[in-house]
Design a protein around this motif. Structure first.
Motif, PDB file in Angstrom:
ATOM      1  N   SER A  31       0.840  -1.200   0.000  1.00 48.76           N
ATOM      2  CA  SER A  31       0.000   0.000   0.000  1.00 48.76           C
ATOM      3  C   SER A  31       0.878   1.254   0.000  1.00 48.76           C
ATOM      4  CB  SER A  31      -0.918   0.016   1.226  1.00 48.76           C
ATOM      5  OG  SER A  31      -1.834  -1.045   1.177  1.00 48.76           O
ATOM      6  N   ILE A  32       1.945   1.228   0.820  1.00 48.79           N
ATOM      7  CA  ILE A  32       2.888   2.354   0.846  1.00 48.79           C
ATOM      8  C   ILE A  32       3.632   2.428  -0.483  1.00 48.79           C
ATOM      9  CG2 ILE A  32       4.862   3.372   2.019  1.00 48.79           C
ATOM     10  CD1 ILE A  32       2.295   3.285   3.699  1.00 48.79           C
ATOM     11  N   GLN A  33       3.981   1.273  -1.013  1.00 50.38           N
ATOM     12  CA  GLN A  33       4.696   1.231  -2.292  1.00 50.38           C
ATOM     13  C   GLN A  33       3.855   1.853  -3.412  1.00 50.38           C
ATOM     14  OE1 GLN A  33       5.900  -2.721  -3.376  1.00 50.38           O
ATOM     15  NE2 GLN A  33       7.286  -2.027  -4.981  1.00 50.38           N
ATOM     16  N   ILE A  35       1.514   4.127  -3.051  1.00 48.93           N
ATOM     17  CA  ILE A  35       1.430   5.577  -2.843  1.00 48.93           C
ATOM     18  C   ILE A  35       2.684   6.251  -3.384  1.00 48.93           C
ATOM     19  CG2 ILE A  35       1.353   7.413  -1.114  1.00 48.93           C
ATOM     20  CD1 ILE A  35      -0.264   5.494   0.663  1.00 48.93           C
ATOM     21  N   GLU A  36       3.849   5.692  -3.029  1.00 51.38           N
ATOM     22  CA  GLU A  36       5.112   6.316  -3.434  1.00 51.38           C
ATOM     23  C   GLU A  36       5.388   6.178  -4.920  1.00 51.38           C
ATOM     24  OE1 GLU A  36       7.507   6.046   0.828  1.00 51.38           O
ATOM     25  OE2 GLU A  36       8.354   5.089  -0.951  1.00 51.38           O
ATOM     26  N   SER A  37       4.798   5.175  -5.557  1.00 50.50           N
ATOM     27  CA  SER A  37       4.985   5.009  -7.003  1.00 50.50           C
ATOM     28  C   SER A  37       4.018   5.866  -7.812  1.00 50.50           C
ATOM     29  CB  SER A  37       4.812   3.538  -7.392  1.00 50.50           C
ATOM     30  OG  SER A  37       3.467   3.125  -7.198  1.00 50.50           O
ATOM     31  N   GLY A  38       3.009   6.424  -7.105  1.00 44.50           N
ATOM     32  CA  GLY A  38       2.043   7.270  -7.785  1.00 44.50           C
ATOM     33  C   GLY A  38       0.791   6.540  -8.229  1.00 44.50           C
ATOM     34  N   ASP A  39       0.720   5.238  -7.949  1.00 45.33           N
ATOM     35  CA  ASP A  39      -0.458   4.457  -8.348  1.00 45.33           C
ATOM     36  C   ASP A  39      -1.674   4.821  -7.498  1.00 45.33           C
ATOM     37  OD1 ASP A  39       0.985   3.169 -10.301  1.00 45.33           O
ATOM     38  OD2 ASP A  39       1.526   1.470  -9.023  1.00 45.33           O
TER      39      ASP A  39
END
Length: 204
Positions: A31-33, A35-39
């Motif tokens: 979930s954090i990944q 957010i940080e990837s912009g998905d």
């Protein structure tokens, strides 16, 4: 800079891994990944994420929030008056404040010329906002579900600082403090939104 960049920058600054942040927020690491990837551009757990990153939901969403004093002074384009909650409640009726009678603070973001600053009082908005914090309020900014607002109830002589909750045709003013006795106050024509909080200066 968007929400993905802000989350990653704050997480890195705090020395946390994605997994550590996820555990604090109570979500899976992916979930954090995302957010940080912009998905994921509008996380549902934005308040928990903001607390974990020691910032505000407004900063994560829109880039308005905490800055150190040096950054504020360097980027200030104008100065705003610090007024009381009583004055905020009647802000639309106040034409002009005597310059010698008001304290001015630099404003680091773009906002309307009607904007003002209020010092947080009480504990209803803990833990995100503490007594003494300065909130920058823009009467011309558009509010939405989840916005922090200064509002005036018709039967009170001063304004209040709360989170606006819009649920279908119903609207509420929400206190963030989980121990607050009246956490939700329904509003149905008996309330005027004075303005939206667009920046927060944290008390030291």
């Amino acid at each position: 800079m968007d929400i993905s960049s802000r989350v990653k920058k704050l997480r890195t600054k705090l020395g946390m891994t994605q997994l550590q942040l996820a555990e604090i927020v109570g979500v899976a690491q992916n979930s954090i990944q995302k957010i940080e990837s912009g998905d994921t551009k509008n996380p549902r757990n934005i308040e928990a994420l903001a607390r974990a990153l020691q910032t505000s939901p407004e900063f994560l969403r829109f880039g308005v929030g905490n800055m150190d004093n040096a950054t504020i002074v360097a980027s200030a384009g104008k100065y705003l008056p610090l007024i009381s909650l009583v004055q905020a409640g009647a802000w639309a009726d106040i034409q002009e404040l005597p310059p010698l009678d008001v304290e001015l603070y630099p404003c680091p973001i773009k906002c309307s010329h009607n904007s003002f600053i209020v010092k947080v009082e009480g504990e209803s908005m803990l833990p995100d906002f503490k007594s003494g914090d300065l909130i920058y309020v823009d009467p011309d900014a558009q509010v939405e579900n989840g916005s922090y607002v200064v509002a005036r109830l018709d039967d009170e002589n001063q304004a209040t600082f709360k989170q606006l909750i819009i649920d279908g045709n119903k609207k509420y003013l929400k206190a963030l403090n989980p121990d607050w006795p009246n956490k939700f106050v329904a509003i149905n024509g008996n309330c005027t939104i004075v303005g939206k909080v667009v920046f927060t200066g944290k008390a030291l």
